[in-house]
Scaffold this motif. Structure first.
Motif, mmCIF file in Angstrom:
data_model
loop_
_atom_site.group_PDB
_atom_site.id
_atom_site.type_symbol
_atom_site.label_atom_id
_atom_site.label_comp_id
_atom_site.label_asym_id
_atom_site.label_seq_id
_atom_site.Cartn_x
_atom_site.Cartn_y
_atom_site.Cartn_z
ATOM 1 N N PRO A 280 0.826 -1.214 0.000
ATOM 2 C CA PRO A 280 0.000 0.000 0.000
ATOM 3 C C PRO A 280 0.852 1.251 0.000
ATOM 4 O O PRO A 280 1.960 1.260 0.531
ATOM 5 C CB PRO A 280 -0.787 -0.132 1.308
ATOM 6 C CG PRO A 280 0.127 -0.902 2.212
ATOM 7 C CD PRO A 280 0.857 -1.873 1.330
ATOM 8 N N ARG A 281 0.339 2.317 -0.590
ATOM 9 C CA ARG A 281 1.044 3.589 -0.550
ATOM 10 C C ARG A 281 0.771 4.288 0.771
ATOM 11 O O ARG A 281 -0.314 4.163 1.345
ATOM 12 C CB ARG A 281 0.592 4.498 -1.708
ATOM 13 C CG ARG A 281 1.235 4.154 -3.035
ATOM 14 C CD ARG A 281 1.096 5.291 -4.028
ATOM 15 N NE ARG A 281 -0.269 5.494 -4.439
ATOM 16 C CZ ARG A 281 -0.838 4.888 -5.482
ATOM 17 N NH1 ARG A 281 -0.148 4.017 -6.197
ATOM 18 N NH2 ARG A 281 -2.090 5.136 -5.802
ATOM 19 N N THR A 282 1.722 5.041 1.226
ATOM 20 C CA THR A 282 1.557 5.795 2.469
ATOM 21 C C THR A 282 1.323 7.278 2.213
ATOM 22 O O THR A 282 1.143 8.051 3.163
ATOM 23 C CB THR A 282 2.801 5.629 3.360
ATOM 24 O OG1 THR A 282 3.951 6.094 2.635
ATOM 25 C CG2 THR A 282 3.013 4.176 3.742
ATOM 26 N N ALA A 283 1.311 7.678 0.944
ATOM 27 C CA ALA A 283 1.077 9.079 0.590
ATOM 28 C C ALA A 283 0.587 9.135 -0.852
ATOM 29 O O ALA A 283 0.936 8.282 -1.672
ATOM 30 C CB ALA A 283 2.354 9.899 0.748
ATOM 31 N N PRO A 284 -0.218 10.152 -1.185
ATOM 32 C CA PRO A 284 -0.748 10.251 -2.542
ATOM 33 C C PRO A 284 0.321 10.539 -3.591
ATOM 34 O O PRO A 284 1.462 10.890 -3.284
ATOM 35 C CB PRO A 284 -1.729 11.433 -2.446
ATOM 36 C CG PRO A 284 -2.019 11.609 -1.001
ATOM 37 C CD PRO A 284 -0.769 11.190 -0.295
ATOM 38 N N ILE A 285 -0.097 10.392 -4.842
ATOM 39 C CA ILE A 285 0.680 10.806 -6.006
ATOM 40 C C ILE A 285 0.024 12.056 -6.583
ATOM 41 O O ILE A 285 -1.202 12.124 -6.715
ATOM 42 C CB ILE A 285 0.715 9.693 -7.067
ATOM 43 C CG1 ILE A 285 1.498 8.479 -6.547
ATOM 44 C CG2 ILE A 285 1.312 10.201 -8.381
ATOM 45 C CD1 ILE A 285 1.365 7.250 -7.420
ATOM 46 N N VAL A 286 0.834 13.053 -6.913
ATOM 47 C CA VAL A 286 0.339 14.268 -7.555
ATOM 48 C C VAL A 286 0.467 14.104 -9.068
ATOM 49 O O VAL A 286 1.543 13.759 -9.576
ATOM 50 C CB VAL A 286 1.133 15.502 -7.084
ATOM 51 C CG1 VAL A 286 0.714 16.743 -7.866
ATOM 52 C CG2 VAL A 286 0.936 15.718 -5.586
ATOM 53 N N LEU A 287 -0.614 14.365 -9.788
ATOM 54 C CA LEU A 287 -0.640 14.253 -11.243
ATOM 55 C C LEU A 287 -0.956 15.627 -11.834
ATOM 56 O O LEU A 287 -2.003 16.215 -11.528
ATOM 57 C CB LEU A 287 -1.692 13.235 -11.682
ATOM 58 C CG LEU A 287 -1.969 13.129 -13.181
ATOM 59 C CD1 LEU A 287 -0.729 12.667 -13.940
ATOM 60 C CD2 LEU A 287 -3.144 12.178 -13.439
ATOM 61 N N ALA B 75 4.936 13.247 -0.512
ATOM 62 C CA ALA B 75 4.121 12.583 -1.528
ATOM 63 C C ALA B 75 4.920 11.480 -2.218
ATOM 64 O O ALA B 75 6.149 11.555 -2.326
ATOM 65 C CB ALA B 75 3.640 13.595 -2.567
ATOM 66 N N THR B 76 4.217 10.462 -2.691
ATOM 67 C CA THR B 76 4.886 9.338 -3.345
ATOM 68 C C THR B 76 5.560 9.757 -4.641
ATOM 69 O O THR B 76 6.608 9.221 -5.005
ATOM 70 C CB THR B 76 3.881 8.214 -3.608
ATOM 71 O OG1 THR B 76 3.399 7.728 -2.345
ATOM 72 C CG2 THR B 76 4.513 7.058 -4.359
ATOM 73 N N GLY B 77 4.968 10.714 -5.341
ATOM 74 C CA GLY B 77 5.577 11.146 -6.593
ATOM 75 C C GLY B 77 4.835 12.300 -7.221
ATOM 76 O O GLY B 77 3.734 12.672 -6.782
ATOM 77 N N VAL B 78 5.453 12.876 -8.256
ATOM 78 C CA VAL B 78 4.824 13.895 -9.095
ATOM 79 C C VAL B 78 4.911 13.401 -10.531
ATOM 80 O O VAL B 78 6.006 13.175 -11.053
ATOM 81 C CB VAL B 78 5.529 15.257 -8.972
ATOM 82 C CG1 VAL B 78 4.909 16.264 -9.947
ATOM 83 C CG2 VAL B 78 5.468 15.780 -7.551
ATOM 84 N N LEU B 79 3.747 13.239 -11.164
ATOM 85 C CA LEU B 79 3.682 12.792 -12.545
ATOM 86 C C LEU B 79 3.083 13.898 -13.401
ATOM 87 O O LEU B 79 2.228 14.651 -12.943
ATOM 88 C CB LEU B 79 2.813 11.539 -12.664
ATOM 89 C CG LEU B 79 3.282 10.321 -11.859
ATOM 90 C CD1 LEU B 79 2.299 9.170 -12.025
ATOM 91 C CD2 LEU B 79 4.670 9.902 -12.289
ATOM 92 N N THR B 80 3.545 13.988 -14.640
ATOM 93 C CA THR B 80 2.970 14.954 -15.573
ATOM 94 C C THR B 80 2.482 14.235 -16.813
ATOM 95 O O THR B 80 3.025 13.209 -17.211
ATOM 96 C CB THR B 80 3.997 16.027 -15.988
ATOM 97 O OG1 THR B 80 5.074 15.415 -16.705
ATOM 98 C CG2 THR B 80 4.557 16.753 -14.770
ATOM 99 N N ARG B 81 1.427 14.783 -17.395
ATOM 100 C CA ARG B 81 0.959 14.377 -18.715
ATOM 101 C C ARG B 81 1.178 15.541 -19.658
ATOM 102 O O ARG B 81 1.062 16.697 -19.284
ATOM 103 C CB ARG B 81 -0.534 14.029 -18.701
ATOM 104 C CG ARG B 81 -0.907 12.791 -17.930
ATOM 105 C CD ARG B 81 -2.404 12.490 -18.116
ATOM 106 N NE ARG B 81 -2.722 12.188 -19.503
ATOM 107 C CZ ARG B 81 -3.635 12.839 -20.237
ATOM 108 N NH1 ARG B 81 -4.319 13.844 -19.727
ATOM 109 N NH2 ARG B 81 -3.855 12.499 -21.485
ATOM 110 N N ALA C 240 -4.561 7.809 -2.997
ATOM 111 C CA ALA C 240 -5.148 8.668 -4.027
ATOM 112 C C ALA C 240 -4.132 9.139 -5.061
ATOM 113 O O ALA C 240 -2.946 9.317 -4.771
ATOM 114 C CB ALA C 240 -5.802 9.878 -3.370
ATOM 115 N N LEU C 241 -4.630 9.356 -6.269
ATOM 116 C CA LEU C 241 -3.952 10.148 -7.286
ATOM 117 C C LEU C 241 -4.671 11.489 -7.318
ATOM 118 O O LEU C 241 -5.886 11.543 -7.547
ATOM 119 C CB LEU C 241 -4.031 9.490 -8.663
ATOM 120 C CG LEU C 241 -3.027 8.391 -9.008
ATOM 121 C CD1 LEU C 241 -3.289 7.140 -8.179
ATOM 122 C CD2 LEU C 241 -3.102 8.059 -10.494
#
Length: 253
Positions: A111-118, A140-146, A201-202
């Protein structure tokens, strides 16, 4: 430790020019970027400064935990000849960009312990860097971009103060999103104050001008809005991310 001889300075300059064009290396602009990168395990290949002793002094004063690494790495070289602009702290470095496979494994771990920012099609490089800095601070677990913006662009890394190494930062396609409920920020969504955001969450944020794209909005499990006074059109992207992460709860003690 004595400063380098002229021949050593020329060799350092040659090594920098040879390395700076390599795709896998990232420019760390200024002492704070170098400090953060070292703290979070970056593979720093070369550090240059006009006055290495001054940089060692900064490390001693501001970051004693990485002082030994800075002292070992920093070498004298003429920054104005090597950089388009010189940071006020008078130091720059090149570090290895983390491998995508390792980052993806961290995003997919459950399980993740923190959200991912998209970030959906962001346009402003400085805003993306500010979001990376926020995400690192909140754990936060990560920062993703589209979209077509490179989240490892030098201007993004500069704005992120080297904290790309404190979280996972990558660009993804829609079908590559990690698993987890998708909460998209949208003016028509439910007031965030009525919600509890899960660690899994994402958290998706639209572009500064156009908001969430239709295809991502269609994928959302929840639409979420931030409280805002009428006739105020929007918040800055980094401000929206900060408000949302603060509502989520921040790093666990």
């Amino acid at each position: 430790m004595s400063e380098q001889r002229c021949g050593d300075v020329e060799e350092t300059e040659r090594q920098w020019r040879e390395a700076v064009g390599r795709e896998e290396l990232v420019l760390l602009d200024g002492f704070h970027a170098l400090k953060h990168a070292l703290r979070f395990g970056a593979d720093v290949r070369i550090v240059v400064a006009d006055e290495p002793q001054a940089v060692r002094g900064l490390a001693r004063e501001l970051a004693s935990d990485v002082e030994a690494d800075v002292a070992r790495l920093v070498r004298q070289a003429p920054l104005k000849a090597l950089l388009a602009r010189v940071h006020p702290t008078g130091v720059a470095a090149l570090a290895v960009r983390p491998g995508r496979a390792e980052g993806r494994a961290q995003l997919d771990a459950r399980p993740r312990t923190a959200p991912i920012v998209l970030l959906d099609n962001p346009r402003n490089l400085g805003n993306v860097g500010a979001v990376v800095r926020l995400a690192a601070g909140f754990g936060a677990t990560g920062v993703l971009t589209r979209g077509d913006l490179d989240p490892w662009h030098p201007n993004v890394v500069r704005a992120g103060a080297g904290l790309h190494y404190a979280t996972t930062v990558d660009r993804v396609e829609l079908d590559e999103l990690p698993a987890g409920p998708l909460y998209a920020l949208d003016p028509e969504g439910e007031d965030i104050r009525a919600l509890t955001l899960p660690d899994e969450a994402l958290l998706a944020f639209g572009s500064e001008r156009h908001g969430i794209s239709p295809e991502l909005r269609a994928r959302a499990d929840h639409l979420v809005s931030l409280p805002m006074r009428p006739q105020v059109s929007s918040y800055n992207l980094a401000t929206s991310v900060a408000m949302t992460l603060f509502h989520w709860g921040g790093p666990k003690a």
